[in-house]
Motif scaffolding. Structure first.
Motif, mmCIF file in Angstrom:
data_model
loop_
_atom_site.group_PDB
_atom_site.id
_atom_site.type_symbol
_atom_site.label_atom_id
_atom_site.label_comp_id
_atom_site.label_asym_id
_atom_site.label_seq_id
_atom_site.Cartn_x
_atom_site.Cartn_y
_atom_site.Cartn_z
ATOM 1 N N ARG A 1 0.828 -1.211 0.000
ATOM 2 C CA ARG A 1 0.000 0.000 0.000
ATOM 3 C C ARG A 1 0.858 1.254 0.000
ATOM 4 N NH1 ARG A 1 -3.031 3.182 3.780
ATOM 5 N NH2 ARG A 1 -1.925 2.186 5.517
ATOM 6 N N ALA A 2 1.957 1.235 0.728
ATOM 7 C CA ALA A 2 2.838 2.399 0.773
ATOM 8 C C ALA A 2 3.471 2.662 -0.589
ATOM 9 C CB ALA A 2 3.928 2.198 1.825
ATOM 10 N N ALA A 3 3.943 1.598 -1.249
ATOM 11 C CA ALA A 3 4.564 1.767 -2.565
ATOM 12 C C ALA A 3 3.566 2.341 -3.555
ATOM 13 C CB ALA A 3 5.117 0.432 -3.059
ATOM 14 N N TRP A 4 2.308 1.913 -3.467
ATOM 15 C CA TRP A 4 1.292 2.405 -4.393
ATOM 16 C C TRP A 4 0.942 3.863 -4.097
ATOM 17 C CZ3 TRP A 4 -0.859 1.759 -8.861
ATOM 18 C CH2 TRP A 4 -2.074 2.377 -9.153
ATOM 19 N N GLU A 5 0.690 4.181 -2.838
ATOM 20 C CA GLU A 5 0.242 5.523 -2.494
ATOM 21 C C GLU A 5 1.327 6.574 -2.684
ATOM 22 O OE1 GLU A 5 -2.686 6.630 -1.802
ATOM 23 O OE2 GLU A 5 -3.707 4.702 -1.786
ATOM 24 N N LEU A 6 2.547 6.235 -2.329
ATOM 25 C CA LEU A 6 3.612 7.244 -2.326
ATOM 26 C C LEU A 6 4.448 7.252 -3.595
ATOM 27 C CD1 LEU A 6 4.872 7.039 1.360
ATOM 28 C CD2 LEU A 6 3.078 8.456 0.380
ATOM 29 N N TYR A 7 4.484 6.134 -4.326
ATOM 30 C CA TYR A 7 5.311 6.072 -5.530
ATOM 31 C C TYR A 7 4.546 5.621 -6.775
ATOM 32 C CZ TYR A 7 9.492 6.775 -2.723
ATOM 33 O OH TYR A 7 10.452 7.311 -1.892
ATOM 34 N N GLY A 8 3.295 5.203 -6.597
ATOM 35 C CA GLY A 8 2.548 4.720 -7.753
ATOM 36 C C GLY A 8 3.050 3.400 -8.272
ATOM 37 N N SER A 9 3.718 2.619 -7.419
ATOM 38 C CA SER A 9 4.273 1.330 -7.823
ATOM 39 C C SER A 9 3.283 0.214 -7.488
ATOM 40 C CB SER A 9 5.604 1.072 -7.104
ATOM 41 O OG SER A 9 6.026 -0.262 -7.299
ATOM 42 N N SER A 10 3.001 -0.628 -8.466
ATOM 43 C CA SER A 10 2.082 -1.745 -8.235
ATOM 44 C C SER A 10 2.815 -3.001 -7.785
ATOM 45 C CB SER A 10 1.308 -2.049 -9.528
ATOM 46 O OG SER A 10 2.201 -2.349 -10.584
ATOM 47 N N ASP A 11 4.143 -2.960 -7.728
ATOM 48 C CA ASP A 11 4.918 -4.126 -7.296
ATOM 49 C C ASP A 11 6.158 -3.626 -6.580
ATOM 50 O OD1 ASP A 11 6.425 -6.426 -6.964
ATOM 51 O OD2 ASP A 11 5.810 -7.302 -8.875
ATOM 52 N N TRP A 12 6.071 -3.526 -5.269
ATOM 53 C CA TRP A 12 7.196 -2.953 -4.509
ATOM 54 C C TRP A 12 8.426 -3.840 -4.561
ATOM 55 C CZ3 TRP A 12 9.380 -5.343 -0.237
ATOM 56 C CH2 TRP A 12 8.690 -6.424 0.314
ATOM 57 N N LYS A 13 8.240 -5.148 -4.672
ATOM 58 C CA LYS A 13 9.397 -6.032 -4.764
ATOM 59 C C LYS A 13 10.109 -5.847 -6.094
ATOM 60 C CE LYS A 13 7.591 -9.665 -1.717
ATOM 61 N NZ LYS A 13 7.171 -11.083 -1.624
ATOM 62 N N ARG A 14 9.333 -5.809 -7.159
ATOM 63 C CA ARG A 14 9.930 -5.621 -8.482
ATOM 64 C C ARG A 14 10.670 -4.293 -8.572
ATOM 65 N NH1 ARG A 14 5.486 -4.193 -12.387
ATOM 66 N NH2 ARG A 14 5.824 -2.237 -11.248
ATOM 67 N N ASP A 15 10.054 -3.248 -8.040
ATOM 68 C CA ASP A 15 10.638 -1.913 -8.154
ATOM 69 C C ASP A 15 11.622 -1.609 -7.035
ATOM 70 O OD1 ASP A 15 9.045 -1.554 -10.371
ATOM 71 O OD2 ASP A 15 7.410 -0.639 -9.231
ATOM 72 N N GLY A 16 11.777 -2.515 -6.063
ATOM 73 C CA GLY A 16 12.727 -2.290 -4.975
ATOM 74 C C GLY A 16 12.389 -1.087 -4.126
ATOM 75 N N ILE A 17 11.107 -0.908 -3.822
ATOM 76 C CA ILE A 17 10.642 0.272 -3.081
ATOM 77 C C ILE A 17 10.141 -0.148 -1.703
ATOM 78 C CG2 ILE A 17 8.877 2.071 -2.992
ATOM 79 C CD1 ILE A 17 8.977 2.187 -6.019
ATOM 80 N N ASP A 18 10.664 0.490 -0.686
ATOM 81 C CA ASP A 18 10.115 0.359 0.663
ATOM 82 C C ASP A 18 9.758 1.763 1.126
ATOM 83 O OD1 ASP A 18 9.335 -0.159 3.209
ATOM 84 O OD2 ASP A 18 11.170 -1.180 3.838
ATOM 85 N N ALA A 19 8.455 2.089 1.079
ATOM 86 C CA ALA A 19 7.996 3.429 1.432
ATOM 87 C C ALA A 19 7.299 3.458 2.782
ATOM 88 C CB ALA A 19 7.053 3.953 0.356
ATOM 89 N N THR A 20 7.390 2.367 3.544
ATOM 90 C CA THR A 20 6.756 2.350 4.858
ATOM 91 C C THR A 20 7.417 3.362 5.778
ATOM 92 O OG1 THR A 20 8.209 0.530 5.520
ATOM 93 C CG2 THR A 20 6.031 -0.049 4.660
ATOM 94 N N ASN A 21 6.654 3.831 6.774
ATOM 95 C CA ASN A 21 7.169 4.959 7.546
ATOM 96 C C ASN A 21 6.782 4.952 9.017
ATOM 97 O OD1 ASN A 21 4.468 5.528 7.325
ATOM 98 N ND2 ASN A 21 4.729 7.314 5.995
ATOM 99 N N GLY A 22 6.255 3.846 9.539
ATOM 100 C CA GLY A 22 5.886 3.868 10.942
ATOM 101 C C GLY A 22 5.362 2.538 11.437
ATOM 102 N N PHE A 23 4.730 2.588 12.596
ATOM 103 C CA PHE A 23 4.170 1.393 13.221
ATOM 104 C C PHE A 23 2.712 1.695 13.560
ATOM 105 C CE2 PHE A 23 8.688 1.434 13.901
ATOM 106 C CZ PHE A 23 9.082 0.110 13.694
ATOM 107 N N ALA A 24 1.826 0.728 13.266
ATOM 108 C CA ALA A 24 0.400 0.991 13.409
ATOM 109 C C ALA A 24 -0.298 -0.147 14.139
ATOM 110 C CB ALA A 24 -0.223 1.201 12.025
ATOM 111 N N PHE A 25 -1.461 0.167 14.702
ATOM 112 C CA PHE A 25 -2.302 -0.843 15.341
ATOM 113 C C PHE A 25 -3.754 -0.452 15.088
ATOM 114 C CE2 PHE A 25 -1.646 2.550 18.341
ATOM 115 C CZ PHE A 25 -2.832 2.684 19.035
ATOM 116 N N SER A 26 -4.677 -1.354 15.334
ATOM 117 C CA SER A 26 -6.090 -1.116 15.019
ATOM 118 C C SER A 26 -6.986 -1.130 16.247
ATOM 119 C CB SER A 26 -6.595 -2.170 14.028
ATOM 120 O OG SER A 26 -5.867 -2.105 12.817
ATOM 121 N N GLY A 27 -6.602 -1.815 17.296
ATOM 122 C CA GLY A 27 -7.461 -1.932 18.472
ATOM 123 C C GLY A 27 -7.526 -0.668 19.284
#
Length: 1259
Positions: free
Chosen positions: A1178-1204
């Motif tokens: 999701r990060a690669a798509w939202e921030l770089y428009g990449s549909s395959d982060w592994k193929r494009d070598g993109i890690d755009a993650t930026n934090g730690f999240a929880f839902s509860g």
């Protein structure tokens, strides 16, 4: 007023021609709005089979040069064939029949021309000095198939491949869907006997005519123009049916091409195409040159004749205006309303207009009549103004006639005159809303006006840029002159002050000092002079430094200044032998250094320093007298000082200006790069549906559009049509409908190619499964597809956006609403648009350092039972208007909190609209915010739109749905578009009763932050400025400063967890407490900045501070923006555990400072924070428009999240962050660098809002 001016409108513009809509009636074609598309030069594979055979056979009897020339000739024919075919495809059956007949006649003429050329060539060959071998080789050539055209027996106007015409150099191809007819056998008389290159023409005096391939091409193009002009009305009256002449509707739509240039331009293109260089030594060179000369002469003669005719018409018109008899003119026309002299205006000549006031119901009794005029559908305006007063004519008045008159000049580049009449007080005579329109003689045609629109726009823009450049250069020159004068004044003032105070400055100065008989310092020379040097020798044993030893090799620091410590500096003093060996004692240990004395020095002040020890002469400092330079009087010295100071001050100011310009340039480059990156990401995001080749559309070039309908409303359609326009649908040229080429085998994208006008800055289009009318359309959910066009000399006209709000940062900030109004306004303004804000004038503004000294009177008016005063100021580079009613509604110390907030703010909404109406402002967009100004939407349409404030459309933004839902629902109903502050929050609240019924015009656009306000790179509140490259060092310095300020323990440099938040239920109070415990439990430190409006909540946190506060926890219960900068910079992790969060700014600010966010995934927190473990895709798509982060070598993650919503859920995210800090510090630092490099500014949201504004304008 607008409706009274008919087509002109207030701006005198021309309305948009775009009419595409779902279920609509398709495009209304405009004459001259289309043209044949440029075709690429074909290679051998693009030639017809017959042409390739001819080339192969030519190898046996042609030289290499002749073969190359033949190939070029066939390629020319291919181009012309494409133009003819493309023209035929766009014709109705009636046009096609007409075209076929006309083309048949031309083909017959071409056949005759071929015979004539052949005869002329043979005659020329007989007398040519060229060797007969070349002629003999060409005699058997097979170039001579004569051009003919066939008409089917049924008379339906079909046409086919007509053979190759050597003399006319033209081929005609059959249209799609029709079987080609067999090429007829060429008559023997047409069998030419030499190598005709370039498709050149010949002549025959016996036949009495001459034709060239260029003339033939012009005829073809001109005929297309004639067909387009004469049959357009007829064609509009016929329905395109599949039954007519056996043709389907698809055959009438151009296949993957578009006519984006007028037919008239085709002739000029082929003129250049068919008159390329001719190789020397060919047989027909002399004849070709002769014909070229004749053509040029004929054109000059025709042009001269036309100019003479126009000149005669202009002279006659001027004479008629000057000498006409008004009484004779109106005789028999007493009942006419408008009479002109001449009767048909002449371009380039004066025109007199008579207006019969008694024939106008609207202006019959008006004492003042004004003519407001323009030309060419109001697009051409006189530079000197377009209004002229009429005066009573020298004619008798009666109940039928009362003529008034005026004279105006008609420009030469005119095809029509447009005008209306009014009294300057709201009464208009405008031909029942259609304006008065008169055609002109001796001018230009509508088509020529349209064809030259790009050139005019380019010339206008170039002139504008040149004027701006001249104005900027003049402003810079004046600034430099002012800077020079200020530097001169500075130098003179300082020198005069120095001259008048020299005695005071030198008072107490000594050249040598003894303390209890021990020398303290000496100077050499003993009488130093200004502009020279002085050596200072210091005996450390004479003062405080004698109490401890100074090891060999160490230095004493001399701190000095001049004339009362101005121009201060420091120098290291090194140990030296005593000044005199005979006088050396145990009480002497000498250090010395040399200092240059500035020209303005009258006295030198100094002290000595060794680490933390000082010798400052018992707090009196030391002082040395500095004398005047030899040979100078005091006045002469002061003059020299003034000049020196002027030079230095001027250089200092220039250097400061250069630094500022460089800083601005880098900031602009950075912003431009960020904006380009946003656009590139958006292009990548839609690539699975839409992309272009080239990727960046450029003005004046071709572009191929690729479209995949799989994920659109057109999925599964058998035919896709592309249709659109330019410049937000305002350009006079449109394209389509174009039948797109289907996908190639294994592909998914349909494609079509079109030409981009030179003056296009935006490409606008939609897709459909029909060429017009009812059908299914893909218009991007009502927004249409828009692509920016680079390289255009034309700027996009700016929008005029007016925010009506009760908050604005920093002057009236309560929550995020105020931040959005300011930051969004600035961001949209920086995109080139006009932005203004209307605010209440609260009493606390009188104490605001931002506006209290710059408020200026704007206007005043009576409304709502009170007098309203309006003042204005500029806040954060945005113009703000302050509404101040005398009824005391806003004489308050706070924004909210009175019992009558709803009444007050409703009053403000209507007062703001009244201000816009009374001052004649017509914004494009009224943007109102939250419940407090939601009343704007309903009030505008009910009370102001029908009464003069006609232009705006309303956009409404929900910042928090928890307040004022009834008013929010009213605004959602009345506005054209409404938004909330993040896509996820829009999804979360989309089912609410106040939103659901209007969901078709609702969307979420995330907020942004101001990267200049929240900048670790240039920040006065930080001990060390830093960027992504120095984040580790910068944050370490910030941690040390924060611990020192808050009294935290700095041992072992522990990690810091921070919370910067209001302490309310929305913000997750229990989880904030849990974060404090968990941070300390894991060996870190915790810092909180914020306060609770609820006393009970505040009491809980007071108790928590008493319990936990100390060396590892600090609680700051206040609003302190400078401290917040330091906390963000010092924190390793920032926790945002909101129960719900429409957008949230804390997490984006934290990332700006390299603090890793730990958030609960809700609302805008989910749209901005991507978990390092499960959000990579999701990060690669939202921030770089990449549909395959592994193929494009993109890690755009930026934090730690929880839902509860419990402590265990928070622990899941916070423990992972702490573990990363402990276990892989290098990776954690790389994460901090990554989050700093991400762009959370308003670059992308501003673009989204601008698109929303344009979409609202169409609603």
């Amino acid at each position: 007023m607008a409706s009274s001016m008919g087509r002109m409108g207030l701006a005198g513009g021309v309305s948009t021609h775009r009419t595409v809509r779902k279920g609509g009636d398709g495009f209304s074609s405009r004459r001259g709005s289309c043209g044949a598309r440029h075709s690429q030069v074909p290679g051998l594979k693009a030639l017809r089979k017959e042409d390739l055979e001819l080339l192969n056979q030519a190898e046996s009897y042609m030289t290499t040069e002749e073969q190359a020339e033949l190939r070029r000739l066939l390629e020319e024919n291919h181009k012309l064939r494409q133009v003819v075919t493309s023209s035929a495809k766009q014709m109705s059956p009636q046009q096609l029949d007409h075209f076929t007949k006309e083309y048949s006649n031309l083909a017959k003429q071409a056949e005759q021309a071929g015979v004539a050329v052949d005869t002329a060539f043979k005659q020329a060959q007989a007398t040519s000095p060229i060797s007969s071998g070349a002629a003999a080789r060409s005699a058997g050539g097979r170039l001579g198939a004569v051009a003919t055209a066939t008409v089917s027996a049924g008379g339906s106007g079909t046409f086919g491949y007509s053979g190759r015409s050597y003399g006319a150099s033209v081929l005609v191809a059959e249209p799609p869907g029709l079987a080609p007819t067999a090429a007829p056998t060429a008559p023997a008389s047409a069998d030419t006997s030499n190598s005709v290159v370039n498709g050149a023409s010949g002549s025959s005096s016996t036949r009495g005519f001459a034709v060239s391939s260029r003339e033939y091409a012009r005829d073809m193009a001109s005929m297309s123009v004639e067909l387009d002009a004469t049959l357009e009305d007829e064609d509009q009256g016929h329905e395109h049916t599949q039954q007519h002449a056996g043709k389907s509707l698809d055959q009438q739509v151009p296949a993957a091409s578009t006519r984006t240039e007028p037919y008239a331009a085709v002739a000029s293109r082929f003129e250049a195409l068919l008159s390329e260089r001719r190789p020397g030594g060919v047989v027909n060179a002399a004849q070709a040159q002769l014909l070229d000369a004749r053509e040029v002469a004929n054109r000059k003669q025709d042009l001269a004749s036309e100019e003479a005719r126009k000149a005669a018409l202009r002279a006659a018109a001027a004479a008629e205006v000057e000498s006409h008899d008004p009484a004779a003119l109106v005789a028999g026309r007493e009942h006419w309303m408008i009479i002109t002299v001449p009767e048909k205006p002449v371009a380039g000549a004066p025109m007199k207009l008579y207006f019969n006031r008694n024939q106008s119901d609207k202006l019959r009794h008006r004492p003042h009549i004004v003519l407001q005029y323009g030309f060419n559908q109001w697009e051409l305006m006189p530079e000197t103004g377009n209004r002229v007063d009429l005066s009573p004519a020298s004619l008798p008045k009666n109940g039928t006639m009362d003529f008034w008159s005026c004279t105006l000049q008609v420009p030469e580049e005119t095809f029509e005159v447009n005008f209306i009449l009014h009294d300057n007080n709201g009464a208009y005579e405008n031909n029942n809303g259609m304006d008065f329109t008169y055609g002109v003689e001796a001018g230009i045609t509508y088509d020529v006006w349209i064809d030259t629109a790009a050139e005019r726009a380019v010339a206008k823009e170039i002139a504008r840029k040149e004027a701006e450049a001249l104005a900027a250069a003049e402003a810079k020159r004046q600034a430099v002159e002012l800077m020079a004068q200020q530097a001169k004044d500075f130098g003179r003032h300082k020198a005069d002050d120095l001259k008048n105070s020299i005695s005071r400055l030198q008072d107490g100065a000594l050249t040598v000092l003894f303390r209890e008989g021990t020398p303290v310092y000496r100077i050499l020379p003993t009488t130093p002079v200004a502009g020279g040097k002085v050596k200072i020798q210091y005996n450390r044993l004479s003062g405080p430094f004698g109490k401890f030893p100074i090891p060999e090799g160490q230095t004493v620091t001399l701190l000095y200044g001049f004339n009362g410590w101005q121009n201060s500096g420091k120098a290291n003093m090194t140990r030296v032998p005593p000044p005199s060996a005979s006088s050396a004692t145990d009480a002497e240990d000498w250090f010395e250094t040399e200092v240059a004395l500035p020209r303005e020095a009258a006295a030198m002040n100094f002290v000595l320093k060794y680490y933390e020890h000082y010798d400052n002469n018992g707090s009196q400092d030391y002082k040395i007298k500095v004398g005047l330079p030899p040979g100078l009087t005091l006045d002469a010295w002061a003059d020299q000082v003034a000049e020196d100071l002027r030079t230095r001050e001027y250089e200092r100011r220039l250097a400061g200006q250069r630094v500022m310009e460089e800083k601005t340039r880098r900031a602009e480059e950075k912003k431009k790069a960020a904006q380009d990156f946003v656009k590139a990401v958006e292009r990548r995001k839609v690539r699975h549906v839409l992309f272009t080749s080239p990727e960046v559309v450029t003005a004046g070039s071709e572009v191929t559009v690729f479209y995949n309908p799989r994920d659109t409303p057109l999925n599964g359609r058998q035919q896709i049509y592309l249709m659109g326009g330019w410049n937000r649908w305002t350009h006079k040229r449109h394209f389509g409908p174009i039948a797109m080429h289907p996908p190639v085998e294994g592909g998914e994208h349909w494609q079509a190619t079109l030409s981009v006008p030179k003056d296009a800055y935006k490409m606008d289009f939609v897709f459909a499964d029909v060429p017009g009318g009812d059908g299914t359309y893909d218009n991007r959910g009502g927004f249409d597809y828009h692509l920016p066009v680079e390289g255009s000399p034309i700027r996009e006209p700016p929008l005029y956006v007016c925010h009506i709000s009760v908050e604005m940062a920093p002057i009236a900030k309560v929550g995020g609403l105020g931040d959005v109004v300011t930051a969004l306004g600035r961001a949209v303004k920086e995109q080139g648009h006009t932005v203004e804000v209307v605010l209440p004038r609260y009493d606390f503004f009188l104490h605001s350092p931002v506006v209290k000294d710059q408020m200026r009177y704007e206007t005043e008016f009576d409304w709502g039972g009170t007098r309203i005063y309006v003042t204005t100021a500029v806040v954060e580079n945005v113009r703000v208007f302050f509404i101040e009613p005398r009824n005391g509604f806003f004489a308050t110390p706070t924004v909210y909190g009175r019992y009558d907030d709803e009444v007050r703010f409703d009053f403000f909404c209507k007062a703001a609209l009244e201000f816009l109406l009374k001052t004649g402002r017509q914004p494009d967009i009224l943007h109102c915010h939250d419940w407090s100004t939601a009343h704007v939407a309903q009030s505008y349409w009910a009370d102001y739109h029908p009464y003069g404030l006609y232009k705006p459309r309303v956009v409404f933004t929900i910042h928090n749905l928890n307040y004022g839902q009834k008013k929010i629902g009213e605004a959602a109903h009345a506005c054209q578009k409404f938004t909330t502050v993040s896509p996820t929050y829009a999804f979360e609240v989309g089912g609410q009763p106040v939103i659901g019924p209007h969901a078709h015009k609702f969307m979420g656009i995330r907020n942004g932050i101001d990267p200049e306000l929240w900048s670790p790179e240039d920040n006065q509140f930080l001990p060390m400025c830093y960027d992504a490259g120095t984040v580790v060092e910068g944050k370490k310095a910030a941690r040390q400063a924060l611990r020192q300020r808050l009294g935290l323990n700095g041992w072992n440099d522990k990690f810091i967890v921070a919370v910067v938040s209001r302490l309310t239920g929305q913000k997750g109070v229990p989880l904030i407490k849990h974060a404090a415990y968990r941070a300390l439990d894991r060996g870190g430190q915790f810092v909180l900045l914020g306060s609770a409006p609820d006393p009970r909540v505040q009491a809980d946190f007071d108790a928590l501070a008493s319990q936990m506060g100390g060396q590892d926890a600090a609680f700051c219960f206040k609003y302190d923006e400078p401290l917040s900068h330091l906390i963000y910079a010092a924190a390793d992790m920032v926790v945002v555990p909101s129960m719900f969060e429409p957008c949230g700014l804390t997490q984006m600010i934290a990332m700006r400072y390299g603090a890793v966010p730990v958030v609960r995934h809700t609302g805008g927190l989910r749209d901005t924070v991507f978990d390092v473990d499960f959000d990579k895709e999701r990060a690669a798509w939202e921030l770089y428009g990449s549909s395959d982060w592994k193929r494009d070598g993109i890690d755009a993650t930026n934090g730690f999240a929880f839902s509860g919503t419990d402590g265990g859920a928070l622990d899941y995210a916070l423990n992972r962050a702490i573990d990363a800090w402990y276990n892989d510090r290098a990776w954690f630092h790389s994460l901090q660098k990554r989050v700093m490099e991400q762009d959370w500014s308003w670059n992308r949201p501003a673009i989204d809002y601008i698109e929303l504004y344009f979409s609202a304008l169409k609603s």
